[in-house]
Design an enzyme around this catalytic site. Structure first.
Site, PDB file in Angstrom:
ATOM      1  N   GLY A  27      41.501  59.017   5.040  1.00 25.97           N
ATOM      2  CA  GLY A  27      40.936  59.057   3.692  1.00 25.97           C
ATOM      3  C   GLY A  27      41.800  60.015   2.877  1.00 25.97           C
ATOM      4  O   GLY A  27      42.043  61.151   3.308  1.00 25.97           O
ATOM      5  N   ALA A  28      42.256  59.547   1.716  1.00 26.78           N
ATOM      6  CA  ALA A  28      43.273  60.298   0.965  1.00 26.78           C
ATOM      7  C   ALA A  28      42.902  61.766   0.711  1.00 26.78           C
ATOM      8  O   ALA A  28      43.679  62.669   1.042  1.00 26.78           O
ATOM      9  CB  ALA A  28      43.587  59.561  -0.338  1.00 26.78           C
ATOM     10  N   ARG A  38      51.813  60.785   6.544  1.00 26.94           N
ATOM     11  CA  ARG A  38      51.302  59.527   5.963  1.00 26.94           C
ATOM     12  C   ARG A  38      51.847  59.446   4.542  1.00 26.94           C
ATOM     13  O   ARG A  38      51.545  60.299   3.712  1.00 26.94           O
ATOM     14  CB  ARG A  38      49.761  59.463   5.953  1.00 26.94           C
ATOM     15  CG  ARG A  38      49.178  59.181   7.336  1.00 26.94           C
ATOM     16  CD  ARG A  38      47.766  58.622   7.255  1.00 26.94           C
ATOM     17  NE  ARG A  38      47.745  57.176   7.071  1.00 26.94           N
ATOM     18  CZ  ARG A  38      46.631  56.481   6.839  1.00 26.94           C
ATOM     19  NH1 ARG A  38      45.463  57.104   6.729  1.00 26.94           N
ATOM     20  NH2 ARG A  38      46.665  55.176   6.698  1.00 26.94           N
ATOM     21  N   GLN A  70      37.460  50.520   9.174  1.00 25.00           N
ATOM     22  CA  GLN A  70      36.838  51.720   8.577  1.00 25.00           C
ATOM     23  C   GLN A  70      35.509  51.379   7.918  1.00 25.00           C
ATOM     24  O   GLN A  70      34.626  52.232   7.831  1.00 25.00           O
ATOM     25  CB  GLN A  70      37.784  52.346   7.537  1.00 25.00           C
ATOM     26  CG  GLN A  70      39.032  52.987   8.105  1.00 25.00           C
ATOM     27  CD  GLN A  70      40.198  52.021   8.102  1.00 25.00           C
ATOM     28  OE1 GLN A  70      40.034  50.810   8.233  1.00 25.00           O
ATOM     29  NE2 GLN A  70      41.403  52.547   7.959  1.00 25.00           N
ATOM     30  N   ASP A 103      44.349  55.378  -2.904  1.00 20.35           N
ATOM     31  CA  ASP A 103      45.275  56.304  -2.230  1.00 20.35           C
ATOM     32  C   ASP A 103      46.317  56.837  -3.191  1.00 20.35           C
ATOM     33  O   ASP A 103      46.891  57.904  -2.969  1.00 20.35           O
ATOM     34  CB  ASP A 103      45.940  55.608  -1.043  1.00 20.35           C
ATOM     35  CG  ASP A 103      44.942  55.502   0.102  1.00 20.35           C
ATOM     36  OD1 ASP A 103      44.142  54.539   0.096  1.00 20.35           O
ATOM     37  OD2 ASP A 103      44.918  56.413   0.948  1.00 20.35           O
ATOM     38  N   ASN A 150      45.566  50.973  -2.467  1.00 22.89           N
ATOM     39  CA  ASN A 150      44.378  51.270  -1.649  1.00 22.89           C
ATOM     40  C   ASN A 150      44.459  50.428  -0.374  1.00 22.89           C
ATOM     41  O   ASN A 150      45.388  49.628  -0.194  1.00 22.89           O
ATOM     42  CB  ASN A 150      43.089  50.986  -2.434  1.00 22.89           C
ATOM     43  CG  ASN A 150      41.859  51.536  -1.728  1.00 22.89           C
ATOM     44  OD1 ASN A 150      41.854  52.697  -1.326  1.00 22.89           O
ATOM     45  ND2 ASN A 150      40.842  50.730  -1.530  1.00 22.89           N
ATOM     46  N   LYS A 151      43.493  50.608   0.489  1.00 25.23           N
ATOM     47  CA  LYS A 151      43.476  49.941   1.796  1.00 25.23           C
ATOM     48  C   LYS A 151      43.779  48.450   1.670  1.00 25.23           C
ATOM     49  O   LYS A 151      43.253  47.774   0.775  1.00 25.23           O
ATOM     50  CB  LYS A 151      42.101  50.171   2.431  1.00 25.23           C
ATOM     51  CG  LYS A 151      41.882  49.539   3.793  1.00 25.23           C
ATOM     52  CD  LYS A 151      42.941  49.876   4.817  1.00 25.23           C
ATOM     53  CE  LYS A 151      43.171  51.361   4.998  1.00 25.23           C
ATOM     54  NZ  LYS A 151      44.419  51.669   5.740  1.00 25.23           N
TER      55      LYS A 151
END
Ligand code: MRU
Length: 348
Positions: A50-51, A86, A187, A228, A238-239
């Site tokens: 999670g960012a 990351r 997630q 993100d 994002n994801k």
């Protein structure tokens, strides 16, 4: 370093502990993280994720190393290695830049520890503001679809998109949530379902490929996701799967909001095409790993593509829910992102 207790992170007597998110929800395993190597491993393996949460955990680890007596050169090297662990979420780079600044102060030991504590405290407050602004957007009885995990496990506070859902629920708005499972690392199915269940927020778990069909049947009123990295033009990384949701939502005339703190905005990226997308291991797509062990269902040598994130263009986003307020596309085009950073940084 001050003691703190969150859903996925705690500091006790100068020691940093993380819940291993890869084992949830089957097992609640806490792991003390004392070294750079342990933190880099935890970030790469998504034990912490999670960012905003990655940024806070990394910052607190640097504070742990300061209190352990590490000197400036090794701390600067640690910061570089953490940033590289990351690449897509910009919150990590933002936090590490703040710590680089503190390392340049004459009283750098106190300054770095205070900065790490401050980053964590601020993240709690940013989540509160996002939750309050976002909940005001939500109407009574809305059925809201979300993707990945953006809750207390992904931040130091109540979360971003999931924080909005939590606040709306607490305000008695009678919402229900479609939780996208979020392949490949689940997630949504593992973490968001666990968090919403504990909060008593009504939810239904679906696989990612069901979302468009529920939209077509008129069963989704709104989509809210996290981010993100938000580029200067409002594009959002994002994801993986967020872009597909945005295309489907746009086609069905369903509003899609992105909720994030100002630390997720990267004005140095003019648009989403400048955002580096992390590529992850083939095993994550060939099967699944968790507390119960590993399961591989594809041929063990199946060629795999595994981008961890995608980019949703601003044209498919209807609202940006920031700590500074809720902004539409016109406001973003008129410079709301820059103003949001300026107003956050002006706060003591
Ligand atoms: O790979 P992950 O689990 O770290 O990806 C998380 C997301 O994509 C979230 O939406 C984002 O980091 C925001 S979390 C508040």
């Amino acid at each position: 370093m001050r003691d703190r207790q969150g859903l996925g992170l705690r500091v006790e007597a100068g020691r940093l502990w993380l819940i291993d998110q890869t084992a949830l929800p089957q097992a609640e395993r806490w792991q003390a993280i004392d070294t750079l190597e342990a933190m880099v491993e935890a970030i790469r393996a998504l034990r912490v994720r999670g960012a905003p949460m990655i940024a806070i955990a990394a910052a607190l680890l640097v504070a742990v190393r300061v209190e352990a007596g590490d000197e400036r050169p090794s701390l600067l090297e640690a910061i570089d290695r953490l940033v590289a662990s990351r690449p897509t979420a910009v919150n990590l780079a933002h936090a590490m830049n703040t710590l680089r600044g503190a390392l340049a102060a004459p009283d750098w030991r106190e300054a770095v520890v205070a900065a790490a504590d401050d980053l964590a405290d601020r993240d709690v407050a940013l989540c509160e503001a996002i939750g309050d602004h976002g909940a005001a957007l939500i109407g009574s009885g809305e059925r809201i679809l979300t993707h990945c995990n953006t809750g207390a496990l992904a931040t130091a506070g109540i979360g971003t998109a999931a924080g909005v859902l939590r606040r709306a629920h607490e305000q008695g708005k009678n919402i229900s949530v479609w939780v996208d499972e979020t392949r490949p690392l689940l997630q949504g199915g593992r973490l968001t379902a666990w968090e919403l269940g504990a909060l008593g927020v009504p939810y239904t778990l679906i696989t990612d490929n069901m979302a468009a069909a529920f939209m077509a049947r008129g069963q989704v009123d709104r989509v809210i996701v996290g981010a993100d990295r938000i580029a200067a033009n409002g594009d959002v990384a994002n994801k993986i799967g967020t872009y597909g949701l945005a295309v489907a939502a746009h086609y069905h005339g369903i509003p899609l909001a992105v909720a994030a703190p100002y630390t997720t905005i990267d004005l140095a990226c003019a648009s989403g095409t400048a955002i580096e997308i992390e590529q992850r291991a083939a095993e994550e797509v060939r099967g699944v790993a968790g507390a119960a062990g590993n399961l591989c269902w594809a041929p063990s040598d199946a060629p795999v593509a595994n981008p961890a994130f995608d980019v949703t263009p601003a044209a498919l986003i209807t609202h940006w829910i920031l700590d500074a307020g809720v902004f539409d596309r016109d406001a973003i085009a008129a410079g709301a992102l820059k103003a949001a950073i300026r107003s956050a940084e002006a706060k003591p």
